[in-house]
Design an enzyme around this catalytic site. Structure first.
Site, short mmCIF file in Angstrom:
data_model
loop_
_atom_site.label_atom_id
_atom_site.label_comp_id
_atom_site.label_asym_id
_atom_site.label_seq_id
_atom_site.Cartn_x
_atom_site.Cartn_y
_atom_site.Cartn_z
N TYR A 156 0.82 -1.21 0.00
CA TYR A 156 0.00 0.00 0.00
C TYR A 156 0.86 1.27 0.00
CZ TYR A 156 -3.97 -3.03 1.22
OH TYR A 156 -4.93 -4.01 1.23
N LYS A 191 3.48 -15.42 2.68
CA LYS A 191 3.33 -16.20 1.44
C LYS A 191 4.76 -16.55 0.99
CE LYS A 191 0.75 -17.73 -1.99
NZ LYS A 191 -0.08 -18.92 -1.84
N ASP A 216 -3.04 -18.01 2.34
CA ASP A 216 -4.24 -18.64 1.76
C ASP A 216 -4.80 -19.69 2.72
OD1 ASP A 216 -1.80 -19.80 1.21
OD2 ASP A 216 -2.25 -20.34 -0.86
N ASP A 250 -5.11 -6.54 6.20
CA ASP A 250 -6.31 -5.80 5.81
C ASP A 250 -7.43 -6.80 5.51
OD1 ASP A 250 -8.05 -3.92 4.91
OD2 ASP A 250 -6.97 -3.42 3.09
N ASP A 268 -10.72 -8.14 8.22
CA ASP A 268 -12.14 -7.97 7.87
C ASP A 268 -12.86 -9.32 7.92
OD1 ASP A 268 -12.04 -5.28 7.61
OD2 ASP A 268 -12.65 -5.21 5.51
#
Ligand code: NAD
Length: 365
Positions: A142, A191, A223, A247, A251
């Site tokens: 980001y 990852k 994942d 992020d 959520d």
């Protein structure tokens, strides 16, 4: 203990929910012999109206001079058409950057009394959901370089994902320290089967683990983590991860616990001065009607006591008071069961009565 707390009521339901959190903090101070000074700070739409900008420097200074910051929420329809740099949310970004808070901590906890609000199967919820996601907040993809250009006749977009060892180390430490204050289990999510930045992440986490022999570190690919959060959330205590993964996962985690009105959060940086706020927004649709759920804000205040002031007993006292109030069936509209059989024994209360009930429970024993 004496602490100076900067308080940002903000807009919409912000002032209503903050009022209840301050009453709860005052009750904690009285019960445990502390004193808290509350310094009000204008931020968001109300600051635009009063000062012409969402967070004047003088207001940021008040926050920086405090021991910690408690925020309600900012924003609303009225300010949606102001120029971008003057939007209420810009105040929030300026505050986060000014405070240098690089770690966002969001608990995913299901209150057994509200189990039916979870979209997960009852058999999964019954095993308990009580973990915290520590997300890196000001690095990674980001904040990387980005560009969109035309190459060989087609559009190409690039977003760079960069992490330095020191950025990983500082968030890693927050993960380990948080786990130390809980059940001492830290799951590092990355990852590393694909990304170099994740391989560095994993290496730094394992190096740090040597300094925290009391915390059990495990690794999980992002994942797999997304699947495990819905399949077996009871396995988690603390998850630490980079910005984008955090992020998305945070959520997902807040969804499985039911209502947005119940969830607190903290953002921390190098100092113990943190930013504490519920995860929801200013809810203009219900503002000024005394029906908002103040519990997310009250629990944010509990996080402040635990993480900024090291007042564990006091934080637990607030959490137990909330639990008692739920046991007794008091519910704001957002957590009131819709089905008649589930609503039996529940009583609908407003924002201020919910606050009063929490304080009553806090004062017991
Ligand atoms: P929201 O979180 O304010 O509201 C979403 C829904 O949840 C609404 O139906 C609302 O009534 C309900 N809700 C939220 N908090 C509740 C509570 N404590 N009790 C009961 N019900 C609650 O999100 P939104 O409607 O998308 O945004 C409204 C405004 O808030 C916008 O201006 C947005 O930019 C701003 N916002 C601010 C923050 C922040 O200050 N950190 C975060 C998100 C959104």
């Amino acid at each position: 203990m004496h602490k100076n707390i900067a308080v940002i009521p903000g807009d919409g339901i912000g002032p209503e929910i903050i009022r209840q959190a301050l009453l709860v903090l005052s009750a904690v101070a009285e019960k445990f012999g502390h004193s808290f000074t509350f310094t009000e700070v204008d931020m968001g739409g109300c600051a635009i109206d009063k000062w012409g900008e969402p967070l004047p420097d003088a207001m940021l200074e008040k926050c920086l001079a405090s021991d910690s910051v408690l925020l309600g929420a900012v924003g609303g329809e009225k300010w949606n058409s102001v120029p971008g740099h003057l939007r209420p949310e810009k105040g929030l970004l300026k505050l986060r950057a000014g405070m240098g808070v690089y770690s966002n901590n969001r608990p995913a906890k299901i209150w057994p009394q509200l189990a039916s609000a979870s979209p997960l199967k009852a058999s999964i919820v019954a095993q308990g959901i009580d973990f915290i996601i520590v997300r890196e907040l000001i690095g990674g993809i980001y904040f990387g370089k980005r560009k969109t250009e035309t190459v060989a006749g087609e559009m190409v977009a690039v977003d760079e994902l960069t992490y330095t060892e020191s950025e990983i180390e500082r968030i890693g430490r927050i993960g380990f320290e948080t786990a130390r204050k809980r059940n001492k289990k830290l799951c590092s999510v990355e990852k590393s089967n694909v990304l170099d930045s994740s391989r560095l992440w994993k290496k730094v986490m394992h190096r740090l683990a040597e300094e925290y022999p009391d915390v059990a570190l495990s690794d999980m690919l992002v994942d797999n983590c997304a699947m495990q959060i819905v399949k077996n959330p009871a396995q988690f205590d603390v998850i630490v991860t980079e910005n984008m993964f955090g992020d998305i996962l945070s959520d997902e985690a807040s969804m499985i616990t039911g209502s947005i009105g119940m969830i607190p959060s903290s953002s921390l940086g190098h100092s113990t001065c943190g930013l504490y706020e519920p995860i929801h927004g200013s809810a203009p649709d219900i503002a000024g009607r005394d029906i908002a759920n103040p519990i997310g804000t009250v629990l944010s205040a509990a996080m402040m006591l635990r993480y900024s002031f090291n007042l564990e007993k006091e934080a637990e006292a607030i959490e137990q008071a909330v639990s008692k109030v739920l046991d007794r069936g008091f519910r704001t509209a957002d957590i009131m069961p819709q089905e008649q059989d589930e609503a039996e024994g529940c009583q609908l209360v407003g924002c201020s009565l919910m606050g009063e009930k929490i304080i009553e429970a806090l004062r017991e024993d």
